[in-house]
Motif scaffolding. Structure first.
Motif, PDB file in Angstrom:
ATOM      1  N   GLU A 105     -74.405  -0.137 -74.917  1.00  0.00           N
ATOM      2  CA  GLU A 105     -74.091   1.247 -74.557  1.00  0.00           C
ATOM      3  C   GLU A 105     -72.705   1.330 -73.920  1.00  0.00           C
ATOM      4  OE1 GLU A 105     -75.752   4.751 -71.523  1.00  0.00           O
ATOM      5  OE2 GLU A 105     -76.888   2.897 -71.806  1.00  0.00           O
ATOM      6  N   LEU A 106     -72.406   0.370 -73.038  1.00  0.00           N
ATOM      7  CA  LEU A 106     -71.096   0.348 -72.386  1.00  0.00           C
ATOM      8  C   LEU A 106     -69.983   0.152 -73.405  1.00  0.00           C
ATOM      9  CD1 LEU A 106     -72.014  -1.893 -69.319  1.00  0.00           C
ATOM     10  CD2 LEU A 106     -71.411   0.512 -69.246  1.00  0.00           C
ATOM     11  N   GLY A 107     -70.181  -0.796 -74.317  1.00  0.00           N
ATOM     12  CA  GLY A 107     -69.180  -1.065 -75.341  1.00  0.00           C
ATOM     13  C   GLY A 107     -68.942   0.131 -76.245  1.00  0.00           C
ATOM     14  N   ARG A 108     -70.030   0.830 -76.606  1.00  0.00           N
ATOM     15  CA  ARG A 108     -69.901   2.020 -77.461  1.00  0.00           C
ATOM     16  C   ARG A 108     -69.161   3.137 -76.735  1.00  0.00           C
ATOM     17  NH1 ARG A 108     -75.204   0.667 -79.275  1.00  0.00           N
ATOM     18  NH2 ARG A 108     -76.070   1.912 -77.587  1.00  0.00           N
ATOM     19  N   ASP A 109     -69.488   3.330 -75.450  1.00  0.00           N
ATOM     20  CA  ASP A 109     -68.843   4.397 -74.687  1.00  0.00           C
ATOM     21  C   ASP A 109     -67.331   4.196 -74.601  1.00  0.00           C
ATOM     22  OD1 ASP A 109     -71.286   5.559 -74.294  1.00  0.00           O
ATOM     23  OD2 ASP A 109     -71.480   4.997 -72.180  1.00  0.00           O
ATOM     24  N   LEU A 110     -66.900   2.946 -74.532  1.00  0.00           N
ATOM     25  CA  LEU A 110     -65.471   2.633 -74.449  1.00  0.00           C
ATOM     26  C   LEU A 110     -64.823   2.512 -75.828  1.00  0.00           C
ATOM     27  CD1 LEU A 110     -65.533  -0.027 -71.569  1.00  0.00           C
ATOM     28  CD2 LEU A 110     -64.717   2.332 -71.438  1.00  0.00           C
ATOM     29  N   ARG A 111     -65.632   2.623 -76.891  1.00  0.00           N
ATOM     30  CA  ARG A 111     -65.144   2.531 -78.276  1.00  0.00           C
ATOM     31  C   ARG A 111     -64.379   1.226 -78.512  1.00  0.00           C
ATOM     32  NH1 ARG A 111     -65.644   7.012 -81.234  1.00  0.00           N
ATOM     33  NH2 ARG A 111     -64.017   6.258 -82.672  1.00  0.00           N
ATOM     34  N   LEU A 112     -64.886   0.150 -77.972  1.00  0.00           N
ATOM     35  CA  LEU A 112     -64.212  -1.141 -78.083  1.00  0.00           C
ATOM     36  C   LEU A 112     -64.139  -1.643 -79.520  1.00  0.00           C
ATOM     37  CD1 LEU A 112     -65.665  -3.038 -74.976  1.00  0.00           C
ATOM     38  CD2 LEU A 112     -63.592  -1.646 -75.151  1.00  0.00           C
ATOM     39  N   ILE A 113     -65.116  -1.279 -80.322  1.00  0.00           N
ATOM     40  CA  ILE A 113     -65.165  -1.774 -81.701  1.00  0.00           C
ATOM     41  C   ILE A 113     -63.946  -1.315 -82.506  1.00  0.00           C
ATOM     42  CG2 ILE A 113     -66.445   0.140 -82.716  1.00  0.00           C
ATOM     43  CD1 ILE A 113     -68.094  -1.963 -84.242  1.00  0.00           C
ATOM     44  N   HIS A 130     -71.064  -4.571 -79.774  1.00  0.00           N
ATOM     45  CA  HIS A 130     -70.529  -3.687 -78.739  1.00  0.00           C
ATOM     46  C   HIS A 130     -70.608  -4.356 -77.369  1.00  0.00           C
ATOM     47  CE1 HIS A 130     -70.461  -0.351 -81.596  1.00  0.00           C
ATOM     48  NE2 HIS A 130     -71.688  -0.688 -81.952  1.00  0.00           N
ATOM     49  N   GLY A 131     -71.764  -4.931 -77.058  1.00  0.00           N
ATOM     50  CA  GLY A 131     -71.933  -5.619 -75.783  1.00  0.00           C
ATOM     51  C   GLY A 131     -71.177  -6.931 -75.735  1.00  0.00           C
ATOM     52  N   ASN A 132     -71.114  -7.628 -76.865  1.00  0.00           N
ATOM     53  CA  ASN A 132     -70.390  -8.906 -76.903  1.00  0.00           C
ATOM     54  C   ASN A 132     -68.910  -8.714 -76.597  1.00  0.00           C
ATOM     55  OD1 ASN A 132     -72.822  -9.996 -77.715  1.00  0.00           O
ATOM     56  ND2 ASN A 132     -72.268 -10.174 -79.863  1.00  0.00           N
ATOM     57  N   ILE A 133     -68.318  -7.691 -77.185  1.00  0.00           N
ATOM     58  CA  ILE A 133     -66.903  -7.412 -76.953  1.00  0.00           C
ATOM     59  C   ILE A 133     -66.673  -6.962 -75.512  1.00  0.00           C
ATOM     60  CG2 ILE A 133     -64.958  -5.941 -77.605  1.00  0.00           C
ATOM     61  CD1 ILE A 133     -65.583  -8.064 -79.645  1.00  0.00           C
TER      62      ILE A 133
END
Length: 247
Positions: A105-113, A130-133
């Protein structure tokens, strides 16, 4: 002298690095000192990159480091915020905060992908990337800026916006684990009966029947056995909620 060096460094940055720098700056809230750590954090193993020594160059080692840093900062926060919590309570609460679901959820919110460099189509990435990044990014911050910057980032991006201890106390991480623990406590038998359930669809599906005391309590279907078992467990939980939560 320091300003001059900073200006020279900025002017010598390639246009591509400049774009990456600006995007990372917006995510971090501070200026990175060494972009190589952050580039590493967004490099997928499919690129097959290696460093000058021939070692693999991707986010996976940083993911390991970030996971450790995140766990340490969260553990310290819980220790200070919940002085009455015993080891078991603190461990369970930390697991809820750093659960794969939460990190995704954190990774998606920051659009890290959007920043990931890969030779694989993003549509084929697993959900956990998403979480791994996100964990890899934390590892990069630690190597670039040190522990205090890393701790501050976790405080601002994880603890302040997401950690509500009263709400987390009632949050279920895994319905499967909850069902198993309840069955063991109540001395009930349980079995997850899994089978392929493709039907007429091209994509592979798995079906699950959850038996408790030889009775089918819930059924579910998903694209993996793990997801199907979790979904069946969630349905079983709501079917048996009054019994499970009775005092």
């Amino acid at each position: 002298m320091r300003r001059l060096l900073s200006k020279i460094s900025k002017n010598s940055r390639s246009p591509e690095d400049g774009i990456f720098f600006e995007k990372i700056y917006k995510i971090l809230g501070f200026k990175p000192s060494d972009l190589k750590f952050y580039k590493n954090a967004f490099t997928h193993r499919s690129t097959n990159k290696t460093d000058e020594k021939g070692n693999p160059f991707n986010y996976e080692r940083l993911e390991f480091l970030g996971d450790s840093m995140l766990g340490s900062v969260i553990a310290a926060h819980l220790y200070n915020e919940v002085p009455t919590g015993d080891e078991g309570y603190l461990t369970k609460m930390r697991s809820k905060i750093v659960s794969r679901e939460h990190l995704n959820e954190l990774g998606r919110d920051l659009r890290l992908i959007d920043l990931v460099e890969s030779k694989v189509n993003p549509q084929h990435f697993g959900e956990n990337i998403h979480g791994n990044i996100f964990e890899a990014l934390i590892g990069a911050i630690y190597l670039d800026k040190g522990f205090l910057f890393c701790e501050k980032f976790i405080q601002n991006r994880v603890i302040k916006p997401y950690v509500d201890i009263p709400k987390l106390e009632g949050k279920v991480i895994s319905y499967k684990s909850l069902i198993i623990e309840w069955c063991q406590k109540e001395k009930k038998t349980f079995q997850f009966e899994t089978f392929e359930d493709n039907g007429t669809e091209e994509q592979k599906y798995f079906g699950v029947k959850l038996h408790i005391d030889q009775k089918v309590i819930a059924r579910a279907r998903a694209t993996s056995k793990k997801k199907a078992e979790e979904k069946a467990s969630q349905r079983a939980y709501f079917a048996l909620q009054a019994q499970i939560e009775k005092k």
